[in-house]
Design an enzyme around this catalytic site. Structure first.
Site, PDB file in Angstrom:
ATOM      1  N   ARG A 118       0.837  -1.244   0.095  1.00 52.20           N
ATOM      2  CA  ARG A 118       0.044  -0.005   0.029  1.00 52.20           C
ATOM      3  C   ARG A 118       0.950   1.367   0.214  1.00 52.20           C
ATOM      4  O   ARG A 118       2.054   1.128   0.432  1.00 52.20           O
ATOM      5  CB  ARG A 118      -0.885  -0.114   1.293  1.00 52.20           C
ATOM      6  CG  ARG A 118      -1.770  -1.169   1.315  1.00 52.20           C
ATOM      7  CD  ARG A 118      -2.630  -1.347   2.606  1.00 52.20           C
ATOM      8  NE  ARG A 118      -3.588  -2.356   2.658  1.00 52.20           N
ATOM      9  CZ  ARG A 118      -3.460  -3.430   3.220  1.00 52.20           C
ATOM     10  NH1 ARG A 118      -2.193  -3.647   3.799  1.00 52.20           N
ATOM     11  NH2 ARG A 118      -4.223  -4.241   3.189  1.00 52.20           N
ATOM     12  N   LYS A 161      -2.103  -2.325   7.484  1.00 55.26           N
ATOM     13  CA  LYS A 161      -3.696  -2.083   7.827  1.00 55.26           C
ATOM     14  C   LYS A 161      -4.091  -3.048   8.758  1.00 55.26           C
ATOM     15  O   LYS A 161      -3.809  -4.190   8.878  1.00 55.26           O
ATOM     16  CB  LYS A 161      -4.276  -2.369   6.740  1.00 55.26           C
ATOM     17  CG  LYS A 161      -5.765  -1.970   6.427  1.00 55.26           C
ATOM     18  CD  LYS A 161      -6.600  -2.180   5.245  1.00 55.26           C
ATOM     19  CE  LYS A 161      -7.930  -1.684   5.301  1.00 55.26           C
ATOM     20  NZ  LYS A 161      -8.653  -1.698   3.977  1.00 55.26           N
ATOM     21  N   HIS A 182      -2.607   3.073  -6.059  1.00 61.41           N
ATOM     22  CA  HIS A 182      -2.887   1.626  -5.293  1.00 61.41           C
ATOM     23  C   HIS A 182      -3.262   0.517  -6.534  1.00 61.41           C
ATOM     24  O   HIS A 182      -3.380  -0.594  -6.416  1.00 61.41           O
ATOM     25  CB  HIS A 182      -4.250   1.825  -4.601  1.00 61.41           C
ATOM     26  CG  HIS A 182      -4.527   0.933  -3.806  1.00 61.41           C
ATOM     27  ND1 HIS A 182      -3.757   0.619  -2.538  1.00 61.41           N
ATOM     28  CD2 HIS A 182      -5.419  -0.092  -3.802  1.00 61.41           C
ATOM     29  CE1 HIS A 182      -4.389  -0.439  -1.711  1.00 61.41           C
ATOM     30  NE2 HIS A 182      -5.596  -0.967  -2.400  1.00 61.41           N
ATOM     31  N   ARG A 232      -0.684  -2.076  -6.624  1.00 64.15           N
ATOM     32  CA  ARG A 232      -0.828  -3.271  -5.685  1.00 64.15           C
ATOM     33  C   ARG A 232      -1.819  -4.245  -6.251  1.00 64.15           C
ATOM     34  O   ARG A 232      -1.701  -5.491  -6.279  1.00 64.15           O
ATOM     35  CB  ARG A 232      -1.461  -2.670  -4.405  1.00 64.15           C
ATOM     36  CG  ARG A 232      -1.567  -3.674  -3.394  1.00 64.15           C
ATOM     37  CD  ARG A 232      -1.891  -3.024  -1.850  1.00 64.15           C
ATOM     38  NE  ARG A 232      -3.048  -3.925  -1.209  1.00 64.15           N
ATOM     39  CZ  ARG A 232      -2.581  -4.840  -0.352  1.00 64.15           C
ATOM     40  NH1 ARG A 232      -0.984  -5.056  -0.009  1.00 64.15           N
ATOM     41  NH2 ARG A 232      -3.222  -5.555   0.509  1.00 64.15           N
ATOM     42  N   HIS A 265      -4.036  -9.763   3.363  1.00 64.07           N
ATOM     43  CA  HIS A 265      -5.466  -9.859   3.588  1.00 64.07           C
ATOM     44  C   HIS A 265      -5.768 -10.450   4.682  1.00 64.07           C
ATOM     45  O   HIS A 265      -5.241 -11.762   4.778  1.00 64.07           O
ATOM     46  CB  HIS A 265      -6.139 -10.208   2.540  1.00 64.07           C
ATOM     47  CG  HIS A 265      -5.904  -9.336   0.966  1.00 64.07           C
ATOM     48  ND1 HIS A 265      -6.040  -9.403  -0.007  1.00 64.07           N
ATOM     49  CD2 HIS A 265      -5.951  -7.917   1.315  1.00 64.07           C
ATOM     50  CE1 HIS A 265      -6.049  -8.463  -0.962  1.00 64.07           C
ATOM     51  NE2 HIS A 265      -6.068  -7.152   0.000  1.00 64.07           N
ATOM     52  N   TYR A 285      -9.318 -10.650  -7.204  1.00 64.85           N
ATOM     53  CA  TYR A 285      -8.637 -10.746  -8.363  1.00 64.85           C
ATOM     54  C   TYR A 285      -8.615 -11.889  -9.363  1.00 64.85           C
ATOM     55  O   TYR A 285      -8.047 -11.865 -10.515  1.00 64.85           O
ATOM     56  CB  TYR A 285      -7.020 -10.825  -7.727  1.00 64.85           C
ATOM     57  CG  TYR A 285      -6.709  -9.348  -6.752  1.00 64.85           C
ATOM     58  CD1 TYR A 285      -6.554  -8.146  -7.500  1.00 64.85           C
ATOM     59  CD2 TYR A 285      -6.473  -9.575  -5.770  1.00 64.85           C
ATOM     60  CE1 TYR A 285      -6.459  -7.001  -6.888  1.00 64.85           C
ATOM     61  CE2 TYR A 285      -6.234  -8.330  -4.838  1.00 64.85           C
ATOM     62  CZ  TYR A 285      -6.198  -7.317  -5.402  1.00 64.85           C
ATOM     63  OH  TYR A 285      -6.104  -6.298  -4.738  1.00 64.85           O
TER      64      TYR A 285
END
Length: 412
Positions: A229, A254, A360, A363, A386, A395
């Site tokens: 990120r 995150k 972004h 990524r 994640h 994705y």
């Protein structure tokens, strides 16, 4: 009353015309079943009693639709009453709100929330204050909370993610500032819509890099090569790079989680040259005996001189000093995110790429290109950091090589 509600649904709430009769029907039948006056909002208990009755001989989607209709009608009645009432002037309310805002900041910093979270939560708190007409904080109740969330979904038409962000900000305010243990509130929820991420092809990524130079090119390549990120890239320290094992350690990503990701072999020599230049800036700071860089959480109090150590120095430091907005100490911070965003946007335009690509997007492209090369989804999930596999699965919908091997009949 129901005619006015129908107009509200159509013009303000944006309900589709074909659903209007059903919404009116649920409200009419619900109030008739409960023997309630249409001018009075239903209590949560009354609404649940009607929905329980409805569930005996109706489908789940019909019960959910009836629930939305009754909640919208209750919000409609509340807003109508608020507009009709003349707000009482409370001279002390402004001072009370200032005190609660200061308490909010203290509570956030005590729990080590990031500066970005602090700014976002305060924005939502000020919006909530305006929505309530600057009602004294101690008089706020769960209905104010619920009405604000409904207002965002129905009148502001915000996304589900934005509504959830507002919910988290106000839940923190109620629990840790007002010290009111509110339950998980049910309001009219914003509709979730699946949006596929924008992804660049490998060729497009290279075209963008070819139109970037210097430190911005290095940062963009590192974000793409490691799946970072933007804020994670900016927050990298010298010690987070393991050149020997080709690894980058992302600390406090995150959700305040740490993770490991791959370091591209292609960038190692360039990173070594870059760190040599950064070392000169570090030595200049030490020669001038400037304050050390910011350290995470309470580490600065535990190890006062750690911020002056080479390992903790920023990988991408700013050329100038600035005032730390939390501690008010003058020190060197990392580069501002706007600089890379501006350069990247210009490079996309020069490359003639019409996709709405941002930093972004790199990524997203990292994850998609790994998937296309056959790497398993669990590995990609770990590299991206994640928490849920479902987040990474998005994705699979943008990968050019369909994992099912489906071929269009037109190609046959």
């Amino acid at each position: 009353m129901l005619d006015t509600f129908r107009a509200y649904l159509s013009h303000t709430a944006g309900t589709r015309e074909k659903y209007l009769p059903y919404y009116i029907r649920w409200v009419s039948e619900g109030y008739a079943f409960l023997k309630a006056e249409l001018d009075n909002p239903l209590t949560d208990q009354d609404r649940e009693r009607y929905l329980s009755h409805l569930s005996k001989n109706h489908e789940d989607w019909q019960v959910n639709q009836a629930d939305d209709a009754l909640r919208l009608y209750g919000f409609f009645l509340t807003r109508k009453t608020e507009k009709a009432a003349v707000p009482a002037v409370n001279k002390d309310a402004g001072g009370q709100w200032q005190g609660k805002e200061a308490s909010m900041i203290n509570a956030l910093r005590l729990r080590h929330r990031s500066l970005r979270t602090e700014k976002t939560y305060l924005i939502w708190l000020r919006q909530f204050k305006r929505f309530t007409g600057e009602k004294p904080p101690l008089q706020l109740d769960e209905q104010d909370f619920r009405n604000f969330l409904t207002h965002l979904a129905v009148e502001k038409k915000v996304s589900a993610a934005t509504q959830n962000q507002a919910f988290n900000a106000l839940l923190f305010f109620y629990r840790h500032v007002l010290e009111k243990d509110v339950e998980v509130l049910r309001s009219v929820r914003a509709k979730e819509k699946r949006r596929l991420p924008v992804v660049l092809t490998v060729r497009e990524v290279e075209q963008v890099f070819d139109r970037m130079t210097g430190i911005h090119r290095l940062m963009a390549m590192l974000i793409y090569g490691c799946g970072l990120r933007l804020q994670e890239c900016l927050g990298l320290r010298i010690k987070d790079l393991d050149l020997e094992q080709n690894m980058v350690i992302v600390r406090g990503g995150k959700g305040d989680e740490d993770r490991r990701t791959v370091l591209p072999e292609r960038l190692k020599e360039e990173l070594v040259r870059h760190m040599a230049a950064v070392r000169q800036l570090y030595e200049a700071d030490r020669k001038e005996d400037r304050n050390g860089v910011e350290l995470p959480h309470a580490l600065g109090r535990k190890y006062p001189n750690a911020g002056k150590e080479w390992g903790w120095f920023w990988l991408f430091p700013s050329a100038s000093l600035s005032i730390d907005p939390q501690s008010q100490i003058v020190r060197r911070h990392h580069l501002h995110p706007a600089t890379l965003q501006r350069v990247f946007r210009a490079a996309v335009g020069k490359a003639g790429i019409v996709k709405n690509a941002t930093v972004h997007t790199l990524r997203h492209s990292f994850a998609t290109h790994l998937l296309e090369k056959g790497y398993d989804i669990r590995t990609i999930q770990e590299l991206l950091g994640h928490k849920f596999l479902q987040t990474t699965m998005i994705y699979t919908h943008v990968a050019s090589r369909n994992i099912l091997g489906v071929r269009s009949p037109l190609d046959s």
